[in-house]
Design a protein around this motif. Structure first.
Motif, PDB file in Angstrom:
ATOM      1  N   HIS A  97       0.747  -1.230  -0.059  1.00 43.15           N
ATOM      2  CA  HIS A  97       0.144  -0.079  -0.019  1.00 43.15           C
ATOM      3  C   HIS A  97       0.791   1.304  -0.114  1.00 43.15           C
ATOM      4  O   HIS A  97       1.744   1.246   0.737  1.00 43.15           O
ATOM      5  N   ILE A  98       0.542   2.154  -0.880  1.00 46.01           N
ATOM      6  CA  ILE A  98       1.098   3.727  -0.663  1.00 46.01           C
ATOM      7  C   ILE A  98      -0.160   4.577  -0.365  1.00 46.01           C
ATOM      8  O   ILE A  98      -0.876   4.673  -0.990  1.00 46.01           O
TER       9      ILE A  98
ATOM     10  N   THR B  14      -2.605   1.649  -4.468  1.00 46.04           N
ATOM     11  CA  THR B  14      -2.028   3.244  -4.067  1.00 46.04           C
ATOM     12  C   THR B  14      -3.614   3.929  -3.455  1.00 46.04           C
ATOM     13  O   THR B  14      -4.612   3.321  -3.809  1.00 46.04           O
TER      14      THR B  14
ATOM     15  N   ALA C 175      -0.189  10.079  -3.948  1.00 53.05           N
ATOM     16  CA  ALA C 175       0.562   8.905  -3.688  1.00 53.05           C
ATOM     17  C   ALA C 175       0.032   8.224  -5.144  1.00 53.05           C
ATOM     18  O   ALA C 175       1.008   7.100  -5.220  1.00 53.05           O
ATOM     19  N   GLY C 176      -1.052   8.130  -5.576  1.00 53.90           N
ATOM     20  CA  GLY C 176      -1.544   7.503  -6.608  1.00 53.90           C
ATOM     21  C   GLY C 176      -0.906   7.709  -7.707  1.00 53.90           C
ATOM     22  O   GLY C 176      -0.352   6.718  -8.653  1.00 53.90           O
TER      23      GLY C 176
ATOM     24  N   GLY D 222       3.022   6.522  -7.043  1.00 52.74           N
ATOM     25  CA  GLY D 222       3.054   5.254  -6.843  1.00 52.74           C
ATOM     26  C   GLY D 222       2.783   4.299  -7.976  1.00 52.74           C
ATOM     27  O   GLY D 222       3.424   3.300  -8.197  1.00 52.74           O
ATOM     28  N   ARG D 223       1.856   4.984  -8.652  1.00 56.60           N
ATOM     29  CA  ARG D 223       1.641   3.896  -9.949  1.00 56.60           C
ATOM     30  C   ARG D 223       2.735   3.869 -10.982  1.00 56.60           C
ATOM     31  O   ARG D 223       3.030   2.838 -11.549  1.00 56.60           O
TER      32      ARG D 223
ATOM     33  N   THR E 160       5.464   1.872  -9.764  1.00 63.11           N
ATOM     34  CA  THR E 160       5.414   0.389 -10.028  1.00 63.11           C
ATOM     35  C   THR E 160       5.572   0.170 -11.319  1.00 63.11           C
ATOM     36  O   THR E 160       6.065  -0.966 -11.743  1.00 63.11           O
TER      37      THR E 160
ATOM     38  N   HIS F   3      -5.788   1.145  -7.591  1.00 61.86           N
ATOM     39  CA  HIS F   3      -5.841   2.570  -7.115  1.00 61.86           C
ATOM     40  C   HIS F   3      -7.218   2.896  -6.559  1.00 61.86           C
ATOM     41  O   HIS F   3      -8.442   2.649  -7.130  1.00 61.86           O
TER      42      HIS F   3
END
Length: 395
Positions: free
Chosen positions: A5-6, A86, A91-92, A95-96, A99, A116
């Motif tokens: 998780h982020i 995320t 962060a979404g 983070g995405r 990744t 997400h």
């Protein structure tokens, strides 16, 4: 199955509560492994594997955001998660993409799935049209590398699709998990006494971060209309004796000073109580006769569900996800955002009519306790059940 998780920060908001709940739940299951990446100003002592990334902040900073991207990229390569989930916009986005690029450094054939949860969109009410258009564009292109998008409500899903974010088959609806256990600390009469409120008073209240998007200033303006009506009504020959009215605002934020000054300017300082941040939110909502949510934009509103669970009629704005949790004219009233007069009119209807308040409150209680998938529809148990099914279905 390793889930990473982020989230930007672990504050007292609904998104942070959900992330911690998910991490704690899945970390105790034998067939799951949990890792959390989070930022914010404070490093926390957590019972599961986590990485604190200091520069992961809500504010946009090109240098810090680039640093965060490479830090997350490094963690991804090390951890090799099966799913990255995320949360929220900042962060979404970082983070995405971290990744996506981390897959270039992994074992051939191993592809991390990306999930997400926006926790409500930011496509109106936050920024001007020019800045908002950039956020919409970034969300549109980032949705293309995302396997599943989670909306808290049908309203959030439908509005996101209307802005061109994701495809219908990418979206699933998983409501934000509310704790139905309702832990009370003190008796209502004791709490009222501590707040300086007489026992027979009518209390109109809200629980919110005191930020512009929550629309609390419109609640303050509506209160002036309500009080003016109250005094006019007292002079009417057909009037029955009304109880004293108080307005309760639970929460804190950047607008608190402005709101307190506005209340004083309107001559209603003796009518308003600002409690600040509190741990006894259940107790405070329990003493309210009417719950108000005047948000300009709201993905769902966990405190609305909590108020309904406590049998309170709700007056809320007809925006994004709120119509998914408030049934207009049945569990409460829905009004346009940024409209103190219509907000006041709805509050007045409920103040005038105790029978209507009780009827709507009872309907609200029945509504939130409706069983879906074997659980109360907005409960944390249902959220975890749906998330577990989603994770297993995509790996």
């Amino acid at each position: 199955m390793k889930i990473l998780h982020i989230i930007t920060r672990l504050d007292k908001g609904g998104s942070a509560e959900n992330v911690l709940l998910c991490c704690e739940y899945f970390s105790k299951k034998n067939d799951f492994e949990v890792v959390l990446i989070y930022g914010g100003k404070t490093k926390l002592n957590l019972d599961f594997k986590n990485y604190y990334v200091k520069f992961l902040q809500r504010e946009i900073s090109l240098i810090n955001d680039i640093i965060v991207f490479f830090k997350i990229l490094k963690i991804m390569i090390k951890e090799k998660p099966d799913i990255v989930h995320t949360h929220s916009s900042k962060a979404g986005f970082i983070g995405r993409w971290a990744t996506y690029f981390s897959s270039k450094f992994k074992v051939k054939g191993l592809k991390t799935k990306i999930v997400h949860t926006p926790h409500g969109h930011i496509f109106y009410g936050y920024y001007n049209k020019f800045i908002t258009s950039f956020f919409v564009f970034f969300e549109m292109i980032t949705a293309k590398i995302t396997d599943k998008l989670i909306a808290l409500t049908e309203g959030e899903k439908n509005e996101s699709l209307s802005f061109g974010v994701g495809k219908k088959e990418q979206w699933v609806v998983i409501p934000s998990g509310v704790d139905y256990s309702l832990k009370f600390r003190v008796q209502s009469s004791e709490l009222k006494e501590k707040l300086g409120i007489s026992k027979n008073s009518i209390i109109v209240g809200t629980v919110a971060r005191l930020e512009p998007i929550k629309g609390i200033k419109y609640f303050v303006e509506s209160a002036k209309v309500v009080v003016s009506f109250y005094y006019r009504y007292l002079k009417s020959p057909t009037c029955y004796l009304l109880a004293p009215i108080y307005f309760l605002i639970v929460g804190d934020g950047s607008e608190r000073k402005f709101l307190e000054e506005r209340v004083e300017k309107l001559g209603m300082k003796d009518r308003f109580i600002f409690t600040g941040m509190r741990d006894d939110v259940v107790d405070l909502i329990s003493i309210m006769d009417i719950y108000v949510q005047p948000s300009i934009n709201e993905g769902m509103g966990k405190t609305i569900v909590l108020a309904e669970l406590l049998g309170k009629p709700v007056v809320a704005t007809n925006v994004q996800g709120i119509p998914s949790v408030v049934i207009d004219n049945e569990t409460g009233f829905l009004v346009p955002p940024r409209d103190p007069q219509k907000l006041a009119n709805a509050i007045i209807k409920l103040i005038e009519n105790k029978t209507l308040r009780e009827k709507m409150g009872q309907s609200a209680k029945v509504w939130v306790n409706k069983i879906v998938d074997g659980y109360p529809q907005f409960s944390k148990e249902r959220m975890l059940f749906l998330l577990e099914n989603l994770y297993k279905s995509i790996v």
